[in-house]
Design an enzyme around this catalytic site. Structure first.
Site, PDB file in Angstrom:
ATOM      1  N   PRO A  11       0.844  -1.273  -0.596  1.00  0.00           N
ATOM      2  CG  PRO A  11      -0.458  -1.159   1.942  1.00  0.00           C
ATOM      3  CD  PRO A  11       0.248  -1.677   1.665  1.00  0.00           C
ATOM      4  CG  ASN A  12      -0.307   4.350   1.322  1.00  0.00           C
ATOM      5  OD1 ASN A  12      -1.490   4.882   0.774  1.00  0.00           O
ATOM      6  ND2 ASN A  12      -0.345   4.242   2.936  1.00  0.00           N
ATOM      7  NE  ARG A  19       3.986   6.992   2.005  1.00  0.00           N
ATOM      8  CZ  ARG A  19       4.758   5.384   2.239  1.00  0.00           C
ATOM      9  NH1 ARG A  19       4.668   4.374   0.925  1.00  0.00           N
ATOM     10  NH2 ARG A  19       4.093   5.328   3.598  1.00  0.00           N
ATOM     11  CE1 TYR A  24       9.100   5.039   2.359  1.00  0.00           C
ATOM     12  CE2 TYR A  24       7.640   6.863   2.479  1.00  0.00           C
ATOM     13  CZ  TYR A  24       8.272   5.868   2.838  1.00  0.00           C
ATOM     14  OH  TYR A  24       7.595   4.986   4.054  1.00  0.00           O
ATOM     15  CG  ASN A  75       8.667  -2.311  -0.129  1.00  0.00           C
ATOM     16  OD1 ASN A  75       8.241  -2.460   0.695  1.00  0.00           O
ATOM     17  ND2 ASN A  75       9.068  -1.335  -0.125  1.00  0.00           N
ATOM     18  CB  ALA A  78       1.334   0.055   6.549  1.00  0.00           C
ATOM     19  CG  HIS A  81       5.407  -2.412   9.987  1.00  0.00           C
ATOM     20  ND1 HIS A  81       7.090  -2.687   9.868  1.00  0.00           N
ATOM     21  CD2 HIS A  81       5.614  -1.137   9.062  1.00  0.00           C
ATOM     22  CE1 HIS A  81       7.889  -2.309   9.311  1.00  0.00           C
ATOM     23  NE2 HIS A  81       7.159  -0.903   8.583  1.00  0.00           N
ATOM     24  CG  ASP A  88      -0.434 -16.806   8.001  1.00  0.00           C
ATOM     25  OD1 ASP A  88       0.760 -17.612   8.921  1.00  0.00           O
ATOM     26  OD2 ASP A  88      -1.534 -17.175   9.300  1.00  0.00           O
ATOM     27  CD  GLU A  99      11.006  -8.084   5.314  1.00  0.00           C
ATOM     28  OE1 GLU A  99      11.569  -8.497   5.975  1.00  0.00           O
ATOM     29  OE2 GLU A  99      10.514  -6.463   6.075  1.00  0.00           O
ATOM     30  CG  HIS A 101      11.591  -2.713   4.044  1.00  0.00           C
ATOM     31  ND1 HIS A 101       9.536  -2.451   4.302  1.00  0.00           N
ATOM     32  CD2 HIS A 101      11.577  -3.740   4.734  1.00  0.00           C
ATOM     33  CE1 HIS A 101       9.447  -3.431   4.531  1.00  0.00           C
ATOM     34  NE2 HIS A 101      10.623  -4.248   5.058  1.00  0.00           N
ATOM     35  CB  ILE A 102      12.658   2.491  -0.063  1.00  0.00           C
ATOM     36  CG1 ILE A 102      11.798   2.039  -1.616  1.00  0.00           C
ATOM     37  CG2 ILE A 102      13.028   4.171  -0.157  1.00  0.00           C
ATOM     38  CD1 ILE A 102      10.893   2.663  -1.915  1.00  0.00           C
ATOM     39  NE  ARG A 108      10.757   6.412   7.519  1.00  0.00           N
ATOM     40  CZ  ARG A 108       9.667   5.835   7.184  1.00  0.00           C
ATOM     41  NH1 ARG A 108      10.044   4.960   6.232  1.00  0.00           N
ATOM     42  NH2 ARG A 108       8.394   6.629   7.131  1.00  0.00           N
ATOM     43  NE  ARG A 112       7.661   4.293   9.565  1.00  0.00           N
ATOM     44  CZ  ARG A 112       6.131   4.384   8.518  1.00  0.00           C
ATOM     45  NH1 ARG A 112       6.765   3.633   7.977  1.00  0.00           N
ATOM     46  NH2 ARG A 112       6.147   5.602   9.022  1.00  0.00           N
TER      47      ARG A 112
HETATM   48  C1  DQA Z   1       8.456   0.880   3.315  1.00  0.00           C
HETATM   49  C2  DQA Z   1       8.636   1.505   4.927  1.00  0.00           C
HETATM   50  C3  DQA Z   1       7.318   0.878   5.356  1.00  0.00           C
HETATM   51  O1  DQA Z   1       7.216   1.090   6.856  1.00  0.00           O
HETATM   52  C4  DQA Z   1       6.368   2.041   5.734  1.00  0.00           C
HETATM   53  O2  DQA Z   1       5.271   1.820   6.182  1.00  0.00           O
HETATM   54  C5  DQA Z   1       6.223   1.556   3.509  1.00  0.00           C
HETATM   55  C6  DQA Z   1       7.418   1.488   2.530  1.00  0.00           C
HETATM   56  C7  DQA Z   1      10.053   1.171   2.680  1.00  0.00           C
HETATM   57  O3  DQA Z   1       9.723   0.859   1.846  1.00  0.00           O
HETATM   58  O4  DQA Z   1      10.547   1.399   3.124  1.00  0.00           O
HETATM   59  O5  DQA Z   1       5.411   2.291   3.394  1.00  0.00           O
HETATM   60  O6  DQA Z   1       8.364  -0.115   3.285  1.00  0.00           O
END
Ligand code: DQA
Length: 150
Positions: A11-12, A19, A24, A75, A78, A81, A88, A99, A101-102, A108, A112
């Site tokens: 998401p997002n 954003r 990011y 990735n 959110a 977490h 699962d 996995e 994360h940018i 942070r 997170r």
């Molecule tokens: C994220 C880190 C997460 O905590 C956050 O909710 C994101 C992006 C990252 O790529 O740094 O949406 O996964």
């Protein structure tokens, strides 16, 4: 199927570029996809690139990976977490998983710092920016074919 990698975004991440660019970066998700596709081609990998704001859609895509993908780059954003369902599904998929994360989630907010995904990921990359997606592909290429030297 042998060399197909699912690159999954939660998401997002569709709002990348606008954003919080200080966290990011300025690249859009389309920029990230182009970068991932270039790198995949160089590594001889096929890509399915996917983003969803809906947990169930991500779960369904991960389930498909069990028979349709050689590896997963995810990735979970959110949902990292919060989502036992994504944990699962990844366990069910039984695919080599990276996995990504940018941002460096450990530098942070405390919420997170915990990941439901890390315990079943082979590799965790955080804080390398969008380069992290390329590093993930590089690891998968080597994992799937240890003699690979690119
Ligand atoms: C994220 C880190 C997460 O905590 C956050 O909710 C994101 C992006 C990252 O790529 O740094 O949406 O996964």
């Amino acid at each position: 199927m042998q060399r197909k990698i699912f690159v999954l975004n939660g998401p997002n991440l569709n709002t990348l570029g606008t954003r919080k660019p200080e966290i990011y970066g300025a690249e859009t998700l389309a920029d990230v996809e182009a970068r991932v596709r270039r790198r995949a081609q160089a590594l001889g990998l096929e890509i399915e690139f996917f983003q969803s704001n809906h947990e169930g859609e991500i779960v369904e895509k991960i389930q498909q990976a069990r028979t349709q993908a050689a590896g997963i780059v995810i990735n979970p954003a959110a949902y990292t977490h919060t989502s036992v369902a994504i944990h699962d599904a990844l366990e069910y998929a039984e695919r080599p998983t990276v996995e990504v994360h940018i941002s460096n989630v450990h530098a942070r907010e405390p919420f997170r710092h915990h990941s439901y995904v890390s315990p079943i990921a082979n590799v965790v990359i955080a804080g390398a920016g969008t380069l992290g997606y390329e590093l993930a592909l590089e690891w998968l290429a080597n994992h799937l074919n240890p003699t690979h030297s690119a």
